[in-house]
Scaffold this motif. Structure first.
Motif, PDB file in Angstrom:
ATOM      1  N   THR A 197       0.840  -1.202   0.000  1.00  0.00           N
ATOM      2  CA  THR A 197       0.000   0.000   0.000  1.00  0.00           C
ATOM      3  C   THR A 197       0.874   1.249   0.000  1.00  0.00           C
ATOM      4  O   THR A 197       0.521   2.263  -0.593  1.00  0.00           O
ATOM      5  N   LEU A 200       2.235   1.834  -3.652  1.00  0.00           N
ATOM      6  CA  LEU A 200       1.141   2.211  -4.559  1.00  0.00           C
ATOM      7  C   LEU A 200       0.651   3.620  -4.239  1.00  0.00           C
ATOM      8  O   LEU A 200       0.439   4.446  -5.133  1.00  0.00           O
ATOM      9  N   GLY A 201       0.504   3.899  -2.961  1.00  0.00           N
ATOM     10  CA  GLY A 201      -0.001   5.210  -2.545  1.00  0.00           C
ATOM     11  C   GLY A 201       0.952   6.337  -2.893  1.00  0.00           C
ATOM     12  O   GLY A 201       0.551   7.385  -3.406  1.00  0.00           O
ATOM     13  N   VAL A 203       3.391   6.441  -5.178  1.00  0.00           N
ATOM     14  CA  VAL A 203       3.560   6.674  -6.622  1.00  0.00           C
ATOM     15  C   VAL A 203       2.329   7.378  -7.189  1.00  0.00           C
ATOM     16  O   VAL A 203       2.441   8.307  -8.004  1.00  0.00           O
ATOM     17  N   GLU A 204       1.151   6.959  -6.717  1.00  0.00           N
ATOM     18  CA  GLU A 204      -0.066   7.608  -7.215  1.00  0.00           C
ATOM     19  C   GLU A 204      -0.074   9.093  -6.844  1.00  0.00           C
ATOM     20  O   GLU A 204      -0.411   9.953  -7.668  1.00  0.00           O
TER      21      GLU A 204
ATOM     22  N   MET B   1      -6.156   7.035   1.819  1.00  0.00           N
ATOM     23  CA  MET B   1      -4.773   6.912   1.414  1.00  0.00           C
ATOM     24  C   MET B   1      -4.573   5.737   0.467  1.00  0.00           C
ATOM     25  O   MET B   1      -3.660   5.717  -0.352  1.00  0.00           O
ATOM     26  N   ALA B   2      -5.497   4.732   0.606  1.00  0.00           N
ATOM     27  CA  ALA B   2      -5.293   3.530  -0.219  1.00  0.00           C
ATOM     28  C   ALA B   2      -5.265   3.893  -1.692  1.00  0.00           C
ATOM     29  O   ALA B   2      -6.138   4.596  -2.181  1.00  0.00           O
ATOM     30  N   ALA B   3      -4.239   3.426  -2.371  1.00  0.00           N
ATOM     31  CA  ALA B   3      -4.121   3.700  -3.808  1.00  0.00           C
ATOM     32  C   ALA B   3      -5.213   2.947  -4.542  1.00  0.00           C
ATOM     33  O   ALA B   3      -5.605   1.856  -4.158  1.00  0.00           O
TER      34      ALA B   3
END
Ligand code: HEM
Ligand code: FES
Lengths: 249, 242
Positions: A197, A200-201, A203-204, B1-3
């Motif tokens: 997480t 992913l978080g 980079v987004e 926050m979760a992508a």
């Protein structure tokens, strides 16, 4: 020594800016670059002019505040050196020096050489927390850390978030910063629970902030005051791709 | 926050994903170039071998396979170009105002001009397909047949490259391709996640080797014709006694 300074002046975020010329006279070679600007600012104030706004805090190379691009190079000509640790003896008397703020859409100029780097804070926040017991200090050997992993995590953790990587990158990419922040936790056993997480978080958020992509130029590593390696960027690519194709089960 | 982005959304919707697509399509194109170059060099074995090779390509799988291969290549190429534009636009937007004093500390010329060398390669590919595959500049090319009734690819290539300007333009295009690959080849492994120190250094050196080998190998046909190493052969007439 005497120098001619070409400095970016911009009164506010919304105002137009331009390069202004100043003469720095009787500069001691033992002054740091920031001290040299301090002296120029004294003169400017005596003349009733607005001093050159720049960010600084620790003045010992550890906080990452002293962001400025000197003759096209973030933090100036010395390798692995922040502007506050750069001394005037590395310049020649009579030289003309360009001083500009970090240039990136994600780092808007607030005033003169000061840019808003809160995009970095938001990326860090998007990385979230790590699940770890707090309270009493645990025994040092409760969680074993392999020596190589500890060293690699430590090198990544050296990142002071100054943003020189973004300033130097031809694409204004924040990949070295994000790579360092993702890796210093991701390489340690303590950082495994939220490893996916986190990457992913972050980079987004990095993409949402409008930073560019990585072309593997190598400019970031060359100017990084902590010499953080682009190998972390490749590690970030790997970590991100594996996380993105993984599922909960 | 979760992508929110996972899977395909990551591949095409994130910067890292876009670079992964660039790397994979770039690698696929490099593999194609290696086989293409190998095939071209068969011209040194004379018209019979070369024309037989050309025929085998076009007739594989009852003539269907060539279209599958063309489709695959087009998909790789188009995706590579589309992603190149997407990344280029994003990277430009990421720095709307540049530096008054521009300096480069580390980045190679090849890495900084990927879009330029890429666009020149694109222009070359369009001209090259028009030249040999579609026969735009000389429609006769596609009507030439050898004694066996096969398309006379040998004669077509030798005729075309005996014009010095045509041969030279191919050589120039290969220099541009080499510039694209001297950065591209080493970069693709980094994009795909190779963080191994020694492997990165080895691949940087291999990158120069691959770029030079490909450019050199492709130049052997036009240069060979120009220098007379590859001779024109009258194969349009049936051999005496046949
Ligand atoms: C035979 C043709 C081609 C081959 C073999 C090839 C190969 C490659 C490779 C291996 C890379 C490195 C990818 C990475 O960094 O991960 C690359 C990057 C790139 N290619 Fe190509 N390419 C070809 C044609 C083109 C064309 C036609 C364009 C046209 C626009 C193009 C534009 C680019 C750009 C802009 C990059 C850099 C992307 C970046 O890192 O920002 N390429 N190419
Ligand atoms: S002022 Fe803290 S690093 Fe320069």
């Amino acid at each position: 020594m005497n120098l001619t300074l070409k400095v970016w002046r911009q009164p506010s975020k919304s105002a137009e800016g331009s390069i202004q010329t100043y003469e720095a006279k009787d500069v001691s070679p033992d002054m740091s670059f920031l001290e040299m600007i301090d002296v120029v600012n004294d003169t400017l104030m005596e003349q009733g002019q607005e001093p050159i706004a720049f960010e600084h805090d620790c003045r010992e190379g550890i906080c990452g505040a002293c962001s400025m691009v000197i003759n096209g190079v973030a933090h100036g000509p010395n390798k692995a050196t922040t502007t506050c640790q750069l001394y005037m003896r590395h310049f020649k008397s009579g030289e003309t020096i360009y001083i500009e703020p970090w240039r990136a859409a994600a780092f808007p100029v607030l005033k003169d050489l000061i840019v808003d780097r809160s995009a970095f804070d938001r990326i860090q926040q998007a990385g979230g927390y790590i699940s770890i017991n707090t309270g009493c200090a645990p025994d040092a050997h409760t969680t074993q850390v392999e020596k190589d992993a500890a060293d690699a995590a430590m090198s990544a953790a050296e990142c002071i978030g100054c943003g020189a990587c973004v300033a130097a990158c031809k694409n204004a990419s924040a990949m070295l910063f994000v790579a360092a922040k993702v890796s210093h936790l991701g390489l340690l056993p303590h950082g495994q629970a939220e490893r996916k997480t986190r990457v992913l978080g972050m980079v987004e958020q990095m993409d949402d902030e409008g930073f560019g992509a990585c072309t593997n130029y190598g400019e970031c590593e060359a100017v990084c005051p902590k010499s953080i390696s682009t190998r972390y960027i490749s590690r970030l690519n790997r970590d991100y791709l594996t996380a993105s194709i993984s599922s909960e089960i | 926050m979760a992508a929110t982005k996972r899977g395909l959304a990551v591949l095409f919707g994130s910067t890292i994903g876009a670079k992964t697509v660039m790397a994979v399509t770039g690698l696929a194109l490099i593999l194609f170039l290696l086989t293409h170059m190998g095939g071209n060099l068969l011209i040194y074995f004379g018209p019979d071998v070369f024309n037989a090779y050309a025929k085998s390509l076009k007739s594989a799988g009852g003539g269907g396979l060539v279209w599958v291969a063309r489709g695959g290549l087009l998909a790789m190429f188009a995706t590579h170009v589309a992603m190149a534009f997407k990344l280029q636009l994003r990277n430009r937007a990421a720095r709307p105002l540049g530096y008054a004093y521009e300096a480069t500390v580390e980045a190679s010329w090849a890495s900084r001009y990927m879009i330029l060398t890429g666009l020149l390669v694109l222009a070359f590919v369009v001209l090259h397909l028009a030249h040999y595959t579609v026969g735009v500049f000389n429609p006769d090319y596609l009507t030439w047949h050898d004694a066996e009734g096969r398309h006379d690819a040998y004669r077509m290539v030798v005729t075309a490259f005996s014009h010095p300007l045509v041969a030279l333009s191919y050589v120039v295009a290969m220099v541009v391709l080499a510039l694209h690959l001297v950065h591209g080849f080493q970069s693709l492994f980094r994009s795909l996640g190779n963080s191994h120190e020694q492997a990165r250094e080895a691949l940087s050196k291999a990158s120069l080797g691959l770029a030079l080998a490909l450019a050199f190998g492709f130049c052997l046909a036009p240069v060979g014709v120009l220098l007379g190493w590859i001779q024109p052969v009258e194969v349009t007439q049936p051999a005496p006694g046949k």
